[in-house]
Design an enzyme around this catalytic site. Structure first.
Site, PDB file in Angstrom:
ATOM      1  CB  THR A  18      -0.952  -0.008   1.215  1.00 30.48           C
ATOM      2  OG1 THR A  18      -1.775  -1.168   1.133  1.00 30.48           O
ATOM      3  CG2 THR A  18      -1.834   1.224   1.242  1.00 30.48           C
ATOM      4  CB  SER A  57       1.993  -8.101   0.636  1.00 32.31           C
ATOM      5  OG  SER A  57       0.829  -7.883   1.384  1.00 32.31           O
ATOM      6  CB  SER A  58      -2.779 -10.514  -1.296  1.00 22.05           C
ATOM      7  OG  SER A  58      -3.027  -9.889  -2.544  1.00 22.05           O
ATOM      8  CB  THR A  89      -0.506  -4.564   6.118  1.00 22.09           C
ATOM      9  OG1 THR A  89      -1.613  -4.195   5.291  1.00 22.09           O
ATOM     10  CG2 THR A  89       0.308  -3.335   6.484  1.00 22.09           C
ATOM     11  CG  ASP A  90      -3.277  -7.693   2.048  1.00 17.54           C
ATOM     12  OD1 ASP A  90      -3.899  -7.098   2.954  1.00 17.54           O
ATOM     13  OD2 ASP A  90      -3.527  -7.548   0.840  1.00 17.54           O
TER      14      ASP A  90
END
Length: 121
Positions: A18, A57-58, A89-90
């Site tokens: 993000t 990051s997913s 942050t995922d």
């Protein structure tokens, strides 16, 4: 024993997430930010940036985790006193676990992320 010495060289590894996005006219945040060489800070710290990945990051895979770990190890081998990984942050906890299992160095490796895009107020 606590080591109170000041860090002299820090490497920042950018992986996307993000913090590396901007919101388009359609309201969707997309990766748009890339590395910039930071200026030397007030303590004359030497900061280097490695623009490793630019992904949500997913979507990270074990191969990406290996690349992140290798980049961190390479930074330490080239003289960095510490590494900061800018990460989405995922899946930050998965990357942290991967590094905990695979990184054997004494120098600190820190992960950081953001909940808002780079252009958010």
């Amino acid at each position: 024993m606590v080591n109170n010495r000041r860090m002299s060289r820090v490497v920042i590894i950018a992986t996307g997430g993000t913090i590396a996005t901007s919101t388009g006219d359609d309201g969707v945040a997309r990766p748009t930010r890339h590395r910039k060489r930071p200026h030397r800070g007030p303590r004359n710290d030497d900061l280097d940036v490695v623009d490793l990945l630019s992904v949500d990051s997913s979507e990270l895979t074990p191969a990406d985790w290996d690349a992140i770990g290798s980049a961190a190890a390479s930074a330490i081998e080239s003289g960095a006193d510490g590494v900061v990984i800018a990460h989405g942050t995922d899946t930050m906890e998965e990357t942290a676990l991967w590094l905990a299992l695979t990184y054997g160095g004494d120098e600190p490796v820190v992960l950081t992320g953001a909940m808002r895009s780079a252009d958010a107020p």
